[in-house]
Design an enzyme around this catalytic site. Structure first.
Site, short mmCIF file in Angstrom:
data_model
loop_
_atom_site.label_atom_id
_atom_site.label_comp_id
_atom_site.label_asym_id
_atom_site.label_seq_id
_atom_site.Cartn_x
_atom_site.Cartn_y
_atom_site.Cartn_z
N GLY A 140 41.99 -71.96 30.94
CA GLY A 140 41.21 -71.22 29.96
C GLY A 140 41.30 -71.86 28.60
N CYS B 84 54.77 -64.41 21.84
CA CYS B 84 55.95 -65.01 22.47
C CYS B 84 55.85 -66.50 22.76
CB CYS B 84 56.28 -64.23 23.74
SG CYS B 84 56.83 -62.56 23.38
N LYS C 241 65.79 -66.97 29.05
CA LYS C 241 64.58 -66.44 28.42
C LYS C 241 63.71 -67.56 27.88
CE LYS C 241 61.59 -63.77 26.51
NZ LYS C 241 60.63 -62.95 27.21
C1 UDX Z 1 60.10 -58.68 19.06
C2 UDX Z 1 60.46 -60.11 18.78
O1 UDX Z 1 59.57 -60.59 17.82
C3 UDX Z 1 60.34 -60.96 20.00
O2 UDX Z 1 60.88 -62.22 19.78
C4 UDX Z 1 61.17 -60.40 21.03
O3 UDX Z 1 60.96 -61.09 22.18
C5 UDX Z 1 60.90 -58.97 21.19
O4 UDX Z 1 60.92 -58.21 20.04
P1 UDX Z 1 57.87 -57.43 19.18
O5 UDX Z 1 58.43 -56.17 19.70
O6 UDX Z 1 56.55 -57.82 19.65
O7 UDX Z 1 58.79 -58.67 19.47
O8 UDX Z 1 57.96 -57.43 17.58
P2 UDX Z 1 57.31 -56.45 16.60
O9 UDX Z 1 56.18 -55.79 17.27
O10 UDX Z 1 57.12 -57.22 15.36
O11 UDX Z 1 58.44 -55.31 16.38
C6 UDX Z 1 59.61 -55.53 15.67
C7 UDX Z 1 59.95 -54.15 15.04
O12 UDX Z 1 61.25 -54.25 14.43
C8 UDX Z 1 58.98 -53.73 13.95
O13 UDX Z 1 58.53 -52.43 14.20
C9 UDX Z 1 59.83 -53.76 12.67
O14 UDX Z 1 59.48 -52.75 11.74
C10 UDX Z 1 61.22 -53.52 13.23
N1 UDX Z 1 62.32 -54.02 12.38
C11 UDX Z 1 62.29 -55.29 11.92
C12 UDX Z 1 63.38 -53.14 12.11
O15 UDX Z 1 63.38 -52.00 12.52
N2 UDX Z 1 64.43 -53.61 11.34
C13 UDX Z 1 64.43 -54.88 10.85
O16 UDX Z 1 65.39 -55.24 10.17
C14 UDX Z 1 63.33 -55.75 11.15
C1 UDX Z 2 54.87 -63.50 27.90
C2 UDX Z 2 55.72 -63.63 29.17
O1 UDX Z 2 54.89 -63.58 30.31
C3 UDX Z 2 56.72 -62.48 29.22
O2 UDX Z 2 57.58 -62.63 30.34
C4 UDX Z 2 57.57 -62.52 27.96
O3 UDX Z 2 58.46 -61.47 27.95
C5 UDX Z 2 56.70 -62.45 26.74
O4 UDX Z 2 55.75 -63.48 26.76
P1 UDX Z 2 52.81 -62.10 27.10
O5 UDX Z 2 52.83 -62.98 25.93
O6 UDX Z 2 52.65 -60.65 26.92
O7 UDX Z 2 54.14 -62.33 27.99
O8 UDX Z 2 51.55 -62.55 27.99
P2 UDX Z 2 51.29 -63.43 29.30
O9 UDX Z 2 50.68 -62.57 30.31
O10 UDX Z 2 52.45 -64.22 29.66
O11 UDX Z 2 50.14 -64.40 28.72
C6 UDX Z 2 50.48 -65.27 27.69
C7 UDX Z 2 49.25 -66.11 27.34
O12 UDX Z 2 48.99 -67.03 28.39
C8 UDX Z 2 47.98 -65.28 27.16
O13 UDX Z 2 47.22 -65.81 26.09
C9 UDX Z 2 47.23 -65.50 28.48
O14 UDX Z 2 45.84 -65.39 28.33
C10 UDX Z 2 47.63 -66.94 28.80
N1 UDX Z 2 47.57 -67.26 30.23
C11 UDX Z 2 48.40 -66.59 31.09
C12 UDX Z 2 46.72 -68.28 30.66
O15 UDX Z 2 45.97 -68.88 29.88
N2 UDX Z 2 46.71 -68.60 31.99
C13 UDX Z 2 47.52 -67.97 32.89
O16 UDX Z 2 47.45 -68.31 34.09
C14 UDX Z 2 48.39 -66.92 32.44
#
Ligand code: UDX
Ligand code: UDX
Length: 491
Positions: A268, A275, A219
């Protein structure tokens, strides 16, 4: 199978809804009472394609919501941990929520459990979870598995249902078999043959079984590699600007090499999101904890941070003084297709413009409310559509690659602007087309083509006398051409 997903955020909610779609009975748990109440009442707290349909299909049937982890643990042999793993000050991943959930599972479990890491965590987290649970003692047997997600926001549901691969890191055959069964509807291809399938693949999804540590590293390494590819092409774009080449032509030439591939080669204003920035820091930190100085990742992050600075410099090279200028901004989200503004390059650029005391009027199809949560109250104006944003602006910036922006009525847009100047941080438009429409169009890594405009006519008179120092120190030279239809290439 009965499974629980702890954390109903971007990853947890999509994971829960998609497992229900595959036919499993899913309990989605979150500590956020308001979020759970909203989900129970049919509200979808995040902007994600197909998620409303899935929640409509399964809510209250195969998909239920609760704040009670105890209730969920008792009911389900498989528990996914998808809580936040934010970056701490030092850049390490903050795993305290993951630990808290693991210890709660240990407290509530009375029969065999498979505890699955879904959140992005550094290598060795599986071992830490095992150790933490063993220390507090758990009545029943358990296994800890790593099953990283590769979901991209905006396409998360399709990414889950049609994955390039499903990675399962399990150090016990028993746990590996449980996860294999869980994903069977995708790996056998059975799901794709269902009439109601949301997305289809021609063949079954690939399942890659590894040991837990390898899966955890897959990952981090995958995200770091993708971010590196973006920073690489952004660096190449800078070289293109300095030598007068066209980075899009370079991307085509590079991307057609099957060893390189065209994806994630879009230059860009930089990458953002919840992430890449955090995972790169966490990977950099865990690598040095284990004795490897992964300096390459520093440069990936430096190039990305530099993209914002370079973009501000580009705006200054076009507008000269920014103070008091009215700047229209299209895009607030970190990328198109999502309402998420976490680590958004658009927000970073706007923050710099505010320091320059510009007036900023922004439009985004979905992220305006989230932007209001992160930008100082009243600091910028929010428009209801792109044309309203452009009204009387000195220039228009494109900061997010929304599909909607590619379809803009450019003539109407041009009529709104005080000066027909577009600075595109996502290379959405074709320079020749923009020049034909009499825009002064600047983009990333491509020569600026510019039609003679009233503004330019005045400038060009003086340009002959003056030589301008343009961004990246290149001299501005003008070739005089007949006014009517000429495109003026500014080297
Ligand atoms: C999360 C992680 O941040 C990221 O590293 C991972 O790849 C995927 O999961 P994301 O789903 O985007 O990413 O996070 P977020 O949208 O912040 O959701 C986390 C959720 O967990 C929140 O809704 C929060 O309320 C909940 N949470 C957090 C619990 O239910 N229990 C806890 O103890 C802490
Ligand atoms: C990323 C990974 O792609 C995904 O596999 C992982 O689980 C979570 O993190 P995400 O963050 O949702 O997903 O977006 P992604 O489409 O990867 O874009 C990430 C950033 O890179 C964005 O700001 C996007 O605008 C930028 N980007 C992406 C570029 O600037 N150029 C590119 O060619 C592709």
């Amino acid at each position: 199978m009965h499974i629980t997903v702890v954390g109903s955020g971007y990853v947890g909610l999509v994971t829960a809804a998609c497992f229900a779609e595959l036919g499993h009975d899913v309990i989605s748990v979150d500590v956020d009472h308001a979020k759970i109440e909203a989900l129970k009442n049919g509200h979808v707290p995040i902007y994600e394609e197909f998620l409303p349909e899935l929640l409509e299909r399964h809510r209250g049937r195969r998909l239920t919501f609760t704040t009670s982890l105890q209730e969920a643990v008792k009911a389900c042999p498989v528990i996914f941990i998808a809580v936040g793993t934010p970056a701490s000050e030092s850049g390490d991943a903050d795993l305290s929520y993951v630990e808290a959930v693991a210890l709660d599972i240990a407290r509530f479990a009375t029969d065999y459990k498979v505890i699955v890491e879904k959140s992005t965590v550094p290598v060795y987290t599986c071992s830490w979870i095992r150790k933490a649970i063993s220390q507090v003692g758990m009545l029943a047997d358990f296994d800890v598995v790593s099953n990283p997600e590769f979901l991209r926001e905006g396409t998360a549901v399709v990414d889950f249902l049609c994955p390039d691969r499903i990675v399962v890191g399990a150090d016990s055959e028993r746990a590996a078999n449980v996860l294999t069964t869980l994903y069977e509807p995708l790996t056998s291809g059975e799901y794709y043959r269902r009439p109601e399938a949301i997305a289809r693949k021609s063949t079954g999804a690939q399942l890659i079984l590894t040991r837990a540590k390898s899966a955890e590293l897959i990952k981090h390494a995958s995200n770091a590699f993708l971010a590196m590819k973006i920073s690489f092409i952004n660096a190449v774009a800078t070289v293109c600007e300095n030598v007068g080449a066209d980075v899009q032509e370079v991307c085509t030439g590079m991307g057609t090499d099957s060893r390189i591939g065209p994806r994630f080669l879009n230059p860009g204003v930089g990458y953002g999101g919840s992430c890449f920035p955090k995972d790169l820091k966490a990977f950099r930190s865990i690598a040095s904890d284990f004795g490897y100085d992964f300096r390459l990742l520093d440069e990936v992050m430096n190039i990305n941070e530099d993209q914002c600075r370079r973009f501000i410099k580009k705006i200054k090279s076009v507008l000269w003084n920014l103070k008091g200028k009215r700047i229209a901004v299209l895009g607030l989200a970190f990328k198109g297709g999502t309402d998420d503004v976490r680590e958004s390059p658009a927000i970073a650029v706007i923050t710099e413009l505010l320091k320059e005391r510009c007036t900023v009027v922004a439009y985004d199809p979905a992220a305006t409310e989230r932007a209001k949560e992160v930008l100082p109250n009243g600091a910028i104006q929010y428009a209801n559509d792109p044309y309203a944003a452009a009204k009387n602006a000195d220039t228009l910036l494109i900061l997010t690659d929304w599909e909607e922006f590619r379809g803009l009525d450019l003539k109407r847009l041009r009529a709104q602007l005080r000066h027909p100047v577009v600075i595109d941080g996502r290379n959405l438009f074709e320079p020749g087309r923009m020049a034909e429409l009499s825009f002064e169009y600047h983009s990333i890594g491509r020569p600026t083509l510019q039609a003679i405009t009233p503004r330019m006519a005045n400038v060009s008179a003086s340009a002959e006398e003056l030589s301008f120092k343009e961004t990246s120190g290149n001299r501005l030279s003008l070739q005089r051409q007949t006014a009517s239809t000429d495109h003026r290439r500014i080297q």
